[in-house]
Design an enzyme around this catalytic site. Structure first.
Site, PDB file in Angstrom:
ATOM      1  N   ARG A 192       4.166  10.939  -2.401  1.00 47.82           N
ATOM      2  CA  ARG A 192       3.278  10.043  -1.632  1.00 47.82           C
ATOM      3  C   ARG A 192       3.831   9.962  -0.224  1.00 47.82           C
ATOM      4  NH1 ARG A 192       0.884   4.171  -3.091  1.00 47.82           N
ATOM      5  NH2 ARG A 192      -0.432   5.550  -4.342  1.00 47.82           N
ATOM      6  N   ARG A 211       1.329   1.047  -9.116  1.00 45.82           N
ATOM      7  CA  ARG A 211       0.539   1.726 -10.139  1.00 45.82           C
ATOM      8  C   ARG A 211       0.822   3.222 -10.217  1.00 45.82           C
ATOM      9  NH1 ARG A 211      -1.805  -2.826  -8.775  1.00 45.82           N
ATOM     10  NH2 ARG A 211      -0.864  -2.218  -6.812  1.00 45.82           N
ATOM     11  N   THR A 212       0.744   3.894  -9.078  1.00 41.99           N
ATOM     12  CA  THR A 212       0.824   5.359  -9.109  1.00 41.99           C
ATOM     13  C   THR A 212       2.223   5.815  -9.522  1.00 41.99           C
ATOM     14  OG1 THR A 212      -0.761   5.296  -7.295  1.00 41.99           O
ATOM     15  CG2 THR A 212       0.234   7.422  -7.799  1.00 41.99           C
ATOM     16  N   HIS A 249      -6.522  10.767  -2.471  1.00 44.40           N
ATOM     17  CA  HIS A 249      -5.646  10.206  -3.513  1.00 44.40           C
ATOM     18  C   HIS A 249      -6.223  10.756  -4.826  1.00 44.40           C
ATOM     19  CE1 HIS A 249      -3.114   7.658  -5.789  1.00 44.40           C
ATOM     20  NE2 HIS A 249      -3.377   6.487  -5.243  1.00 44.40           N
ATOM     21  N   LYS A 261      19.529   9.747   7.400  1.00 49.04           N
ATOM     22  CA  LYS A 261      20.367  10.523   8.328  1.00 49.04           C
ATOM     23  C   LYS A 261      19.536  11.541   9.084  1.00 49.04           C
ATOM     24  CE  LYS A 261      23.797  10.332   4.665  1.00 49.04           C
ATOM     25  NZ  LYS A 261      24.337  11.184   3.584  1.00 49.04           N
TER      26      LYS A 261
HETATM   27  N1   CP Z   1      -4.012   2.423  -6.486  1.00 54.79           N
HETATM   28  C1   CP Z   1      -2.780   2.698  -6.013  1.00 54.79           C
HETATM   29  O1   CP Z   1      -2.528   3.781  -5.461  1.00 54.79           O
HETATM   30  O2   CP Z   1      -1.879   1.692  -6.195  1.00 54.79           O
HETATM   31  P1   CP Z   1      -0.350   1.773  -5.768  1.00 54.79           P
HETATM   32  O3   CP Z   1      -0.284   1.837  -4.260  1.00 54.79           O
HETATM   33  O4   CP Z   1       0.302   0.561  -6.331  1.00 54.79           O
HETATM   34  O5   CP Z   1       0.217   3.054  -6.351  1.00 54.79           O
END
Ligand code: CP
Length: 302
Positions: A105, A55-56, A133, A83
């Site tokens: 992320r 999603r993100t 998040h 590496k």
């Molecule tokens: N909600 C969410 O962060 O989903 P993903 O891990 O698929 O990005």
């Protein structure tokens, strides 16, 4: 000034209201996506995801493209990370190559705060460990505003692996900013002791009839070393299902950040139930991330 988007805790209420308003604006614009003003034309944005995402990552990419930007998806597994290159050296490399924003992320709770003073381009937190998040937080707020018009006074139950949830982390921050009440529910070992008065530890079945929304969370197996979980027992004790949906107010909604495990924290029939807004949350992810990219990139470049 570089505008990093690192956490909801680092934003003012005015900033957040502005972002929700812009996300709402973009959610309308997305009904006719080819008429959207491409305010990020010629910008290059890199998605650097050191943890898996559907999603993100995809919604940041779509959001950037809807605004006219170009997107590079940096994949650590196929890169010089193999590496031994550090995150810092990788991001400085991407910065020196000319990218104009980095969407990151990572499993480290503190990495975005550590990198913030070291980067000359906006850093956008797409999920940091079990800390925050914030782009998920924004889309959750947008979904709640669309449903209830206001956030103040809303009561929200959060059920599941709260100790390891950055989604819950951002929601609890937003709840303080906007005057919402959060009820933490789930297995004793996965629910932290609340430190603030707007957060209450509650029994799930007791609180279900009084809340406006229920945020179901999956058990984050990747953040546990030893967890003896029986999915059927867990579902019976803490899962959202038809029995519990009947206990909710008629206008209360079911949320889940995804990915969801059908039959564990949520039953199959609840995922697309009329009271579920799970796919609406995902849909709102694009508009919310357009607002974030505009906030971080467009105005800072004026
Ligand atoms: N909600 C969410 O962060 O989903 P993903 O891990 O698929 O990005």
């Amino acid at each position: 000034m570089i505008k990093h988007f690192l956490s909801l805790a680092s934003l003012s209420q005015i900033d957040l209201i502005g972002l929700i308003d812009r996300a709402q604006y973009f959610s309308h614009q997305l009904k006719q996506p080819h008429q959207i003003n491409p305010i990020l034309t010629n910008k290059i944005i890199v998605n650097a995801f050191y943890e898996p995402s559907t999603r993100t990552r995809c919604s940041f990419e779509i959001a950037a493209k809807r605004l006219g930007a170009e997107v590079i998806n940096f994949v650590p597994e196929n890169s010089s990370v193999k590496k031994g290159e550090t995150v810092y050296d990788t991001l400085k490399t991407l910065e020196s190559l000319g990218v104009e924003a980095i969407v990151l992320r990572h499993s480290d709770d503190h990495i975005v705060e550590e990198l913030r003073p070291l980067l000359k381009v906006p850093l956008i937190n797409a999920g940091a460990g079990k800390h925050e998040h914030p782009s998920q937080g924004l889309l959750d707020l947008l979904t709640l505003v669309q449903e209830f018009k206001t956030l103040k006074g809303l009561k929200i139950a959060v059920c599941g692996d709260i100790k390891h949830s950055r989604v819950a982390g951002s929601l609890m921050v937003a709840a303080k900013i906007f005057g919402m009440e959060i009820h933490l529910c789930g297995p004793e070992s996965l629910v932290p002791t609340p430190q603030e008065s707007h957060i209450i530890k509650s029994d799930f079945d007791t609180v279900l009839p009084v809340v406006d929304a229920v945020m179901m969370l999956r058990i984050q197996l990747e953040r546990h070393e030893n967890l003896d979980l029986n999915p059927t027992t867990y579902h019976h004790q803490f899962g959202m299902n038809h029995r519990r949906q009947l206990m909710m107010k008629k206008n209360a909604i079911i949320l889940h950040p995804g990915p969801f495990n059908r039959g564990v924290e949520i039953s199959d029939e609840m995922v697309e139930h009329p009271q579920s807004r799970i796919f609406k949350q995902m849909n709102n992810g694009v508009a919310s991330r357009m607002a974030i990219l505009e906030w971080a990139l467009n105005r800072s470049s004026l």
